[in-house]
Write an enzyme that holds these catalytic residues in place. Sequence first.
Site, PDB file in Angstrom:
ATOM      1  N   ASP A 155      11.314  -4.613  12.665  1.00 17.78           N
ATOM      2  CA  ASP A 155      12.710  -3.953  12.625  1.00 17.78           C
ATOM      3  C   ASP A 155      13.441  -4.755  13.419  1.00 17.78           C
ATOM      4  O   ASP A 155      14.837  -4.868  13.129  1.00 17.78           O
ATOM      5  CB  ASP A 155      12.539  -2.820  12.971  1.00 17.78           C
ATOM      6  CG  ASP A 155      11.965  -2.217  14.191  1.00 17.78           C
ATOM      7  OD1 ASP A 155      11.222  -3.160  14.776  1.00 17.78           O
ATOM      8  OD2 ASP A 155      11.987  -0.993  14.654  1.00 17.78           O
ATOM      9  N   SER A 202       7.388  -2.225  11.551  1.00 20.35           N
ATOM     10  CA  SER A 202       7.669  -2.098  12.793  1.00 20.35           C
ATOM     11  C   SER A 202       6.668  -1.808  13.935  1.00 20.35           C
ATOM     12  O   SER A 202       6.759  -1.108  14.889  1.00 20.35           O
ATOM     13  CB  SER A 202       8.800  -0.993  13.208  1.00 20.35           C
ATOM     14  OG  SER A 202       9.866  -1.156  12.146  1.00 20.35           O
ATOM     15  N   ARG A 207      10.925   4.921   4.588  1.00 20.94           N
ATOM     16  CA  ARG A 207      12.148   4.974   3.695  1.00 20.94           C
ATOM     17  C   ARG A 207      11.896   3.787   2.539  1.00 20.94           C
ATOM     18  O   ARG A 207      11.401   2.679   2.837  1.00 20.94           O
ATOM     19  CB  ARG A 207      13.343   4.801   4.560  1.00 20.94           C
ATOM     20  CG  ARG A 207      13.826   5.857   5.204  1.00 20.94           C
ATOM     21  CD  ARG A 207      15.136   5.589   5.939  1.00 20.94           C
ATOM     22  NE  ARG A 207      15.089   4.040   6.367  1.00 20.94           N
ATOM     23  CZ  ARG A 207      16.073   3.174   6.411  1.00 20.94           C
ATOM     24  NH1 ARG A 207      17.309   3.716   6.208  1.00 20.94           N
ATOM     25  NH2 ARG A 207      15.882   2.281   7.042  1.00 20.94           N
TER      26      ARG A 207
HETATM   27  C1  BGC Z   1       6.577  -1.935  18.052  1.00 24.09           C
HETATM   28  C2  BGC Z   1       7.662  -2.905  17.781  1.00 24.09           C
HETATM   29  C3  BGC Z   1       9.041  -2.436  17.125  1.00 24.09           C
HETATM   30  C4  BGC Z   1       9.481  -1.334  18.188  1.00 24.09           C
HETATM   31  C5  BGC Z   1      10.527  -0.621  17.537  1.00 24.09           C
HETATM   32  C6  BGC Z   1       7.411  -1.087  19.206  1.00 24.09           C
HETATM   33  O1  BGC Z   1       6.340   0.089  19.364  1.00 24.09           O
HETATM   34  O2  BGC Z   1       5.598  -2.366  18.715  1.00 24.09           O
HETATM   35  O3  BGC Z   1       7.127  -3.983  16.669  1.00 24.09           O
HETATM   36  O4  BGC Z   1       9.771  -3.156  16.812  1.00 24.09           O
HETATM   37  O5  BGC Z   1       8.494  -0.484  18.389  1.00 24.09           O
HETATM   38  O6  BGC Z   1      10.393   0.058  16.398  1.00 24.09           O
END
Ligand code: BGC
Length: 446
Positions: free
Chosen positions: A196, A142, A78
């Site tokens: 995130d 994320s 996004r």
């Molecule tokens: C990632 C994290 C992320 C979470 C939620 C996980 O798979 O390792 O960094 O915050 O997913 O998106």
Amino acid sequence: MGNMIADTRNNFLARLESVFSVTSEDAREIIGHFHQDMRHGLAGGASSLKMLPAFICRPKGTEAGSFLALDLGGTHFRILVVDLDGRGRAAATAVSKFTIPQALMGGNGESLFNFMADGIRTFFDSHKLGDKQVYDLAFTFSFPMEQQAVSSGILIEWTKGFSAIGVAGRDVMALLTQAMTRKGLRHVRATALANDTVGTLMAGCYEDPACDLGVILGTGTNACYPEQGERIRKNPALGACREMIVNLEWGNFDKLKSSVYDQQVDNASCNAGRQRLEKMVSGMYMGEIARRIIEEMTAHSLLFAGHGPSLLTREYALATEHLSWLAAGTDIFTGLGLIDISAADRQTIREIGRIVSERSSRIAGTAIAAVVTWMDPALVMNHTIAIDGALFEKFPGYENAMKAIIRELFGNNAARIKLKHVRDGSGIGSAIIAAVAASGQCPPRL
Ligand code: BGC
């Protein structure tokens, strides 16, 4: 004969329920292990919790400005322009969403970053943003990153089915900047890079200063919280920081009792042995756990009279969304092409969905309890937990089951823990991170 099958099926479900149960006793034990891993992670020792400093502190709520936010972390990429009014209000004024082709998730890293840069070019053109103004860019990425500053970070490893080659071990902000340069996008300044969960915490704090935990319960799961610099022993230079947000990467926590289905899901995944909590809790996997249970019950003639539809033998054919609709009382069976399914089979599948989702929510509630008691062992303060993600927002009964385990653990004191849905932490929140970073409040570069 029918009664015998019904008895065996009920026995199977009762065993399943017990294997998937998270009692308050289990939760207390998990919290102890969680604290131990948090301690080791902060000290740089062996730990399933990475405890990654995010090089940012919480906002004051007075940050203002207009920012370009990018969000990569699930099935979509996004792009947003986010305006902060300096009085705790934030709004996205332009938004575009692109589906990430499966081939790019597992292909070559450069193509993935080119795809993002192309998206930014399309975004500028379609929203007529022009090339005059220089935009401060906030990138929500994320995945676990090792950061030494808020504007850069090295991908430790991919999660959630991503496996693009040539990205792990490299600075993702530099990869993005190079891709933008290749596409002639020079009026964008790389200001902030964050997980995130950090965006979610920031968005929660912007509205409510009592907010001290950011949680994602969606495709993946994770959390971050504000830590005192001196407790981050692996990085003595942070000792002088009054506050530093730490990304736990709790999805990788590995001290939970798991079932044979969890082991199967893990073995078949592209990151076997990693993200064990995430594979028991998050939206990417719950449907698949349920599907494997259905498969086994069918093999024992406890469902579909032993002749299950071939559709359900395909990995990931059952999505967590299906379980969510089922919990809402919607008929998912016709949509899945299962026409002649008996009432008993429907009921059994509904029960499987309940057992799998209840375990997920009770583990999520326990993990929240663990981080809250790490910050405030006697629970004397109020804590607002900012939570984003479809599991929390949409799965019927999920939030209530989280609250139930928190109440079992803390009795009346549970009222001090407020679960709050924060919408779009990764979009709005990342702009707040960029604003805090641009204001110079955040910890200096080491
Ligand atoms: C990632 C994290 C992320 C979470 C939620 C996980 O798979 O390792 O960094 O915050 O997913 O998106």
